[in-house]
Design a protein around this motif. Structure first.
Motif, PDB file in Angstrom:
ATOM      1  N   ARG A  23       0.834  -1.209   0.000  1.00 52.11           N
ATOM      2  CA  ARG A  23       0.000   0.000   0.000  1.00 52.11           C
ATOM      3  C   ARG A  23       0.863   1.252   0.000  1.00 52.11           C
ATOM      4  O   ARG A  23       0.537   2.241  -0.656  1.00 52.11           O
ATOM      5  CB  ARG A  23      -0.960  -0.007   1.187  1.00 52.11           C
ATOM      6  N   SER A  24       1.988   1.209   0.717  1.00 51.19           N
ATOM      7  CA  SER A  24       2.882   2.372   0.747  1.00 51.19           C
ATOM      8  C   SER A  24       3.503   2.616  -0.624  1.00 51.19           C
ATOM      9  O   SER A  24       3.926   3.726  -0.923  1.00 51.19           O
ATOM     10  CB  SER A  24       3.979   2.189   1.804  1.00 51.19           C
ATOM     11  N   ALA A  25       3.527   1.579  -1.467  1.00 49.55           N
ATOM     12  CA  ALA A  25       4.059   1.713  -2.827  1.00 49.55           C
ATOM     13  C   ALA A  25       2.950   2.016  -3.836  1.00 49.55           C
ATOM     14  O   ALA A  25       3.201   2.059  -5.042  1.00 49.55           O
ATOM     15  CB  ALA A  25       4.793   0.433  -3.223  1.00 49.55           C
ATOM     16  N   GLY A  26       1.711   2.201  -3.356  1.00 52.04           N
ATOM     17  CA  GLY A  26       0.627   2.615  -4.236  1.00 52.04           C
ATOM     18  C   GLY A  26      -0.281   1.520  -4.764  1.00 52.04           C
ATOM     19  O   GLY A  26      -1.126   1.771  -5.620  1.00 52.04           O
ATOM     20  N   TYR A  27      -0.131   0.304  -4.251  1.00 48.44           N
ATOM     21  CA  TYR A  27      -0.973  -0.805  -4.699  1.00 48.44           C
ATOM     22  C   TYR A  27      -2.196  -0.950  -3.791  1.00 48.44           C
ATOM     23  O   TYR A  27      -2.147  -0.597  -2.617  1.00 48.44           O
ATOM     24  CB  TYR A  27      -0.186  -2.119  -4.705  1.00 48.44           C
ATOM     25  N   THR A  28      -3.272  -1.484  -4.340  1.00 47.93           N
ATOM     26  CA  THR A  28      -4.436  -1.852  -3.553  1.00 47.93           C
ATOM     27  C   THR A  28      -4.254  -3.320  -3.177  1.00 47.93           C
ATOM     28  O   THR A  28      -3.927  -4.144  -4.039  1.00 47.93           O
ATOM     29  CB  THR A  28      -5.729  -1.675  -4.370  1.00 47.93           C
ATOM     30  N   VAL A  29      -4.463  -3.655  -1.905  1.00 49.10           N
ATOM     31  CA  VAL A  29      -4.227  -5.019  -1.439  1.00 49.10           C
ATOM     32  C   VAL A  29      -5.487  -5.568  -0.789  1.00 49.10           C
ATOM     33  O   VAL A  29      -6.123  -4.903   0.019  1.00 49.10           O
ATOM     34  CB  VAL A  29      -3.058  -5.075  -0.426  1.00 49.10           C
ATOM     35  N   VAL A  30      -5.849  -6.794  -1.166  1.00 45.47           N
ATOM     36  CA  VAL A  30      -6.945  -7.528  -0.550  1.00 45.47           C
ATOM     37  C   VAL A  30      -6.334  -8.771   0.092  1.00 45.47           C
ATOM     38  O   VAL A  30      -5.505  -9.443  -0.519  1.00 45.47           O
ATOM     39  CB  VAL A  30      -8.018  -7.919  -1.596  1.00 45.47           C
ATOM     40  N   ASP A  31      -6.739  -9.060   1.325  1.00 45.55           N
ATOM     41  CA  ASP A  31      -6.216 -10.208   2.072  1.00 45.55           C
ATOM     42  C   ASP A  31      -7.107 -11.434   1.925  1.00 45.55           C
ATOM     43  O   ASP A  31      -8.317 -11.308   1.756  1.00 45.55           O
ATOM     44  CB  ASP A  31      -6.195  -9.904   3.578  1.00 45.55           C
ATOM     45  N   ALA A  32      -6.468 -12.588   2.052  1.00 44.74           N
ATOM     46  CA  ALA A  32      -7.185 -13.856   2.182  1.00 44.74           C
ATOM     47  C   ALA A  32      -6.427 -14.688   3.215  1.00 44.74           C
ATOM     48  O   ALA A  32      -5.196 -14.648   3.261  1.00 44.74           O
ATOM     49  CB  ALA A  32      -7.257 -14.578   0.846  1.00 44.74           C
ATOM     50  N   VAL A  33      -7.169 -15.441   4.038  1.00 43.66           N
ATOM     51  CA  VAL A  33      -6.561 -16.153   5.170  1.00 43.66           C
ATOM     52  C   VAL A  33      -6.042 -17.554   4.829  1.00 43.66           C
ATOM     53  O   VAL A  33      -5.315 -18.144   5.623  1.00 43.66           O
ATOM     54  CB  VAL A  33      -7.522 -16.232   6.369  1.00 43.66           C
ATOM     55  N   ASP A  34      -6.422 -18.085   3.675  1.00 45.63           N
ATOM     56  CA  ASP A  34      -5.909 -19.382   3.225  1.00 45.63           C
ATOM     57  C   ASP A  34      -6.244 -19.535   1.745  1.00 45.63           C
ATOM     58  O   ASP A  34      -6.866 -18.657   1.149  1.00 45.63           O
ATOM     59  CB  ASP A  34      -6.461 -20.543   4.062  1.00 45.63           C
ATOM     60  N   GLY A  35      -5.828 -20.642   1.159  1.00 43.28           N
ATOM     61  CA  GLY A  35      -6.046 -20.843  -0.270  1.00 43.28           C
ATOM     62  C   GLY A  35      -7.506 -20.853  -0.679  1.00 43.28           C
ATOM     63  O   GLY A  35      -7.876 -20.289  -1.707  1.00 43.28           O
ATOM     64  N   ARG A  36      -8.341 -21.463   0.130  1.00 45.27           N
ATOM     65  CA  ARG A  36      -9.768 -21.525  -0.187  1.00 45.27           C
ATOM     66  C   ARG A  36     -10.376 -20.123  -0.211  1.00 45.27           C
ATOM     67  O   ARG A  36     -11.130 -19.770  -1.123  1.00 45.27           O
ATOM     68  CB  ARG A  36     -10.475 -22.430   0.826  1.00 45.27           C
ATOM     69  N   ASP A  37     -10.023 -19.309   0.791  1.00 38.18           N
ATOM     70  CA  ASP A  37     -10.479 -17.925   0.864  1.00 38.18           C
ATOM     71  C   ASP A  37      -9.915 -17.123  -0.322  1.00 38.18           C
ATOM     72  O   ASP A  37     -10.618 -16.326  -0.946  1.00 38.18           O
ATOM     73  CB  ASP A  37     -10.030 -17.320   2.200  1.00 38.18           C
ATOM     74  N   GLY A  38      -8.657 -17.359  -0.646  1.00 35.16           N
ATOM     75  CA  GLY A  38      -8.031 -16.667  -1.773  1.00 35.16           C
ATOM     76  C   GLY A  38      -8.706 -16.976  -3.091  1.00 35.16           C
ATOM     77  O   GLY A  38      -8.949 -16.079  -3.910  1.00 35.16           O
ATOM     78  N   LEU A  39      -9.043 -18.234  -3.298  1.00 38.83           N
ATOM     79  CA  LEU A  39      -9.720 -18.634  -4.534  1.00 38.83           C
ATOM     80  C   LEU A  39     -11.095 -17.975  -4.628  1.00 38.83           C
ATOM     81  O   LEU A  39     -11.481 -17.477  -5.690  1.00 38.83           O
ATOM     82  CB  LEU A  39      -9.840 -20.161  -4.601  1.00 38.83           C
ATOM     83  N   ALA A  40     -11.809 -17.927  -3.513  1.00 35.46           N
ATOM     84  CA  ALA A  40     -13.127 -17.280  -3.491  1.00 35.46           C
ATOM     85  C   ALA A  40     -13.001 -15.800  -3.846  1.00 35.46           C
ATOM     86  O   ALA A  40     -13.774 -15.273  -4.651  1.00 35.46           O
ATOM     87  CB  ALA A  40     -13.784 -17.449  -2.122  1.00 35.46           C
TER      88      ALA A  40
END
Length: 121
Positions: A23-40
């Motif tokens: 974020r400090s470098a100007g990117y938007t970041v979305v978190d996921a807590v594991d692979g299943r959450d990331g895939l969703a």
């Protein structure tokens, strides 16, 4: 236009560090807590880059990469492994699954930004 990054890691502190760094470098970041959450989350929104850990509950990083590569929208999206795993065998499995690159934790924030800029601008 801001680039969107999906950060998938079961460690809250790593997600926090990745978030702060990118974020400090100007990117938007979305978190996921594991692979299943990331895939969703990847199915809900298009990302320009996916950063994933390997060792997570429910779905590990290699399984996540394989699942993402099956989705037409993610066939060409860069996917970086950010993990404690550093063996050549594991890196080969990552390449075979479709990983674009590999970084070992703990990571240097400046190096992370450099790598992200290299793969998505």
């Amino acid at each position: 236009m801001t680039k969107n990054v999906l950060a998938v890691d079961d460690s809250a502190s790593i997600r926090q560090m990745v978030n702060f760094t990118l974020r400090s470098a100007g990117y938007t970041v979305v978190d996921a807590v594991d692979g299943r959450d990331g895939l969703a989350r990847a199915r809900e929104q298009q990302f320009d880059l996916v950063l994933t850990d390997q060792n997570m509950p429910h779905m590990d990083g290699l399984a996540l990469i394989r699942a993402l590569r099956e989705l037409p929208a993610y066939r060409q999206v860069p996917i970086l492994m950010l993990t404690t795993e550093s063996s050549e065998a594991m890196k080969a499995q990552g390449r075979s699954a479709g990983a674009t690159g590999w970084m070992v934790k703990p990571f240097d924030p400046l190096k992370l930004i450099e790598v992200v800029r290299k793969v998505i601008g």
